[in-house]
Motif scaffolding. Structure first.
Motif, mmCIF file in Angstrom:
data_model
loop_
_atom_site.group_PDB
_atom_site.id
_atom_site.type_symbol
_atom_site.label_atom_id
_atom_site.label_comp_id
_atom_site.label_asym_id
_atom_site.label_seq_id
_atom_site.Cartn_x
_atom_site.Cartn_y
_atom_site.Cartn_z
ATOM 1 N N LYS A 6 0.854 -1.189 0.000
ATOM 2 C CA LYS A 6 0.000 0.000 0.000
ATOM 3 C C LYS A 6 0.887 1.235 0.000
ATOM 4 O O LYS A 6 2.040 1.199 0.436
ATOM 5 C CB LYS A 6 -0.922 0.005 1.221
ATOM 6 C CG LYS A 6 -0.201 0.021 2.550
ATOM 7 C CD LYS A 6 -1.184 -0.044 3.708
ATOM 8 C CE LYS A 6 -0.476 -0.036 5.063
ATOM 9 N NZ LYS A 6 0.395 -1.214 5.263
ATOM 10 N N ILE A 7 0.344 2.331 -0.491
ATOM 11 C CA ILE A 7 1.101 3.577 -0.569
ATOM 12 C C ILE A 7 1.203 4.215 0.813
ATOM 13 O O ILE A 7 0.190 4.358 1.516
ATOM 14 C CB ILE A 7 0.445 4.554 -1.558
ATOM 15 C CG1 ILE A 7 0.391 3.929 -2.954
ATOM 16 C CG2 ILE A 7 1.214 5.872 -1.598
ATOM 17 C CD1 ILE A 7 -0.369 4.760 -3.958
ATOM 18 N N LEU A 8 2.397 4.596 1.178
ATOM 19 C CA LEU A 8 2.648 5.253 2.458
ATOM 20 C C LEU A 8 3.008 6.718 2.231
ATOM 21 O O LEU A 8 3.567 7.071 1.186
ATOM 22 C CB LEU A 8 3.807 4.564 3.186
ATOM 23 C CG LEU A 8 3.657 3.071 3.491
ATOM 24 C CD1 LEU A 8 4.950 2.540 4.105
ATOM 25 C CD2 LEU A 8 2.486 2.819 4.415
ATOM 26 N N ILE A 10 5.232 10.013 2.420
ATOM 27 C CA ILE A 10 6.680 10.209 2.421
ATOM 28 C C ILE A 10 7.035 11.360 3.362
ATOM 29 O O ILE A 10 6.469 12.448 3.282
ATOM 30 C CB ILE A 10 7.181 10.476 0.999
ATOM 31 C CG1 ILE A 10 6.998 9.199 0.152
ATOM 32 C CG2 ILE A 10 8.654 10.899 1.009
ATOM 33 C CD1 ILE A 10 7.398 9.353 -1.289
ATOM 34 N N ASP A 38 5.226 -2.391 0.801
ATOM 35 C CA ASP A 38 4.705 -1.025 0.819
ATOM 36 C C ASP A 38 5.695 -0.040 0.193
ATOM 37 O O ASP A 38 5.302 0.883 -0.528
ATOM 38 C CB ASP A 38 4.409 -0.583 2.255
ATOM 39 C CG ASP A 38 3.261 -1.356 2.892
ATOM 40 O OD1 ASP A 38 2.502 -2.026 2.169
ATOM 41 O OD2 ASP A 38 3.124 -1.297 4.132
ATOM 42 N N THR A 42 4.967 2.388 -2.895
ATOM 43 C CA THR A 42 5.099 3.826 -2.649
ATOM 44 C C THR A 42 6.093 4.451 -3.617
ATOM 45 O O THR A 42 5.837 5.527 -4.188
ATOM 46 C CB THR A 42 5.548 4.073 -1.198
ATOM 47 O OG1 THR A 42 4.592 3.496 -0.302
ATOM 48 C CG2 THR A 42 5.677 5.569 -0.916
ATOM 49 N N GLN A 43 7.230 3.783 -3.825
ATOM 50 C CA GLN A 43 8.229 4.294 -4.756
ATOM 51 C C GLN A 43 7.655 4.416 -6.160
ATOM 52 O O GLN A 43 7.875 5.412 -6.851
ATOM 53 C CB GLN A 43 9.449 3.370 -4.774
ATOM 54 C CG GLN A 43 10.531 3.822 -5.739
ATOM 55 C CD GLN A 43 11.603 2.772 -5.934
ATOM 56 O OE1 GLN A 43 12.079 2.193 -4.968
ATOM 57 N NE2 GLN A 43 11.981 2.521 -7.178
ATOM 58 N N ALA A 46 5.280 7.295 -6.386
ATOM 59 C CA ALA A 46 5.998 8.579 -6.314
ATOM 60 C C ALA A 46 6.891 8.808 -7.522
ATOM 61 O O ALA A 46 7.514 9.856 -7.632
ATOM 62 C CB ALA A 46 6.837 8.631 -5.048
ATOM 63 N N VAL A 56 9.769 6.663 4.716
ATOM 64 C CA VAL A 56 8.366 6.365 5.030
ATOM 65 C C VAL A 56 8.192 6.238 6.539
ATOM 66 O O VAL A 56 7.253 5.621 7.029
ATOM 67 C CB VAL A 56 7.855 5.112 4.290
ATOM 68 C CG1 VAL A 56 7.779 5.391 2.797
ATOM 69 C CG2 VAL A 56 8.723 3.883 4.575
ATOM 70 N N THR A 183 4.710 15.722 5.564
ATOM 71 C CA THR A 183 4.709 14.582 4.647
ATOM 72 C C THR A 183 3.977 14.954 3.367
ATOM 73 O O THR A 183 3.292 15.978 3.312
ATOM 74 C CB THR A 183 4.000 13.357 5.252
ATOM 75 O OG1 THR A 183 2.610 13.668 5.467
ATOM 76 C CG2 THR A 183 4.626 12.931 6.565
ATOM 77 N N MET A 185 1.746 12.697 0.081
ATOM 78 C CA MET A 185 1.167 11.393 -0.228
ATOM 79 C C MET A 185 1.166 11.152 -1.737
ATOM 80 O O MET A 185 0.403 11.795 -2.474
ATOM 81 C CB MET A 185 -0.262 11.317 0.307
ATOM 82 C CG MET A 185 -0.849 9.924 0.291
ATOM 83 S SD MET A 185 -0.018 8.867 1.489
ATOM 84 C CE MET A 185 -1.005 7.373 1.340
ATOM 85 N N PRO A 186 2.023 10.268 -2.222
ATOM 86 C CA PRO A 186 2.013 9.954 -3.654
ATOM 87 C C PRO A 186 0.637 9.442 -4.094
ATOM 88 O O PRO A 186 0.010 8.654 -3.385
ATOM 89 C CB PRO A 186 3.064 8.844 -3.771
ATOM 90 C CG PRO A 186 3.948 9.018 -2.585
ATOM 91 C CD PRO A 186 3.061 9.515 -1.492
#
Length: 205
Positions: A6-8, A10, A38, A42-43, A46, A56, A183, A185-186
């Motif tokens: 899942k997207i976290l 950054i 994750d 996320t990478q 982004a 993260v 932070t 969020m991508p």
């Protein structure tokens, strides 16, 4: 067992997790496997070429990468408890803004020129505890140095020469990235490096 990532969010410069040496991974358990899954997601969201666990918010010695020009090395992967050895020298000449400008997902929207070694060796383990040992050159070597630095509490902006460091410090004061809690969020927030705009321009043509 495959873990769905899942997207976290950054973490941005100023958060303590980015400025403290990350701890070794003591055990590859389900929590670590989920974190790596994750991080890969996320990478990708982004549009980054690398991502370190502190970015993260997790202070562990892990980073991921995905890059097309890796030579004989995997184009996509992760490394736990890495050891990075510089095999090339870092030139003392001024960096070239056209070819040596770096960016960082934790310093969103900015880029500064920086000299790096053009040849490194990476050792460590992947998420399945298989050993990793390969050499990297050119921009891939730069990516690995950038991510490895994150694990040692160093951001690329900490390595800038006086000329570019002065510009960064001015921008830092402007942005106010000196405290915890910032932070992005991508996938939800606008891409700070303009990839969304690039895609829009392409679609309009």
């Amino acid at each position: 067992m495959a873990f769905e990532g899942k997207i976290l969010p950054i973490v941005i410069h100023g958060d303590p997790v980015l400025h403290k040496r990350a701890a070794e991974v003591e055990e590859i358990n389900d929590e670590v496997r989920q974190l790596v899954a994750d991080m890969h997601v996320t990478q990708e969201a982004a549009r980054g070429v690398g991502l370190a666990a502190p970015q993260v918010g997790v202070g562990l010695r892990i980073f991921t990468w995905e890059f097309e020009h890796t030579g004989d090395a995997p184009r996509k992967g992760e490394v736990l408890n890495p050891v990075l050895t510089l095999l090339g020298k870092v030139s003392q000449e001024d960096p070239d803004p056209e070819t040596e400008t770096e960016g960082c997902l934790s310093v969103p929207g900015l880029g500064y020129p920086l000299k790096r070694a053009d040849h490194v060796r990476l050792q460590g383990f992947d998420i399945d505890n298989n050993p990793i040992d390969f050499e990297a050159h050119d921009w891939f070597a730069r990516i690995l140095q950038h991510e490895y630095d994150h694990l040692n509490a160093t951001l690329y902006v900490n390595r800038l020469n006086p000329r570019w460091g002065k510009r960064w410090k001015k921008e830092l004061r402007k942005q106010g990235w000196t405290t915890a809690g910032n932070t992005w969020m991508p996938g939800d927030d606008n891409d700070p490096f303009g990839h969304d705009e690039e895609e829009s321009e392409t679609a309009d043509r």
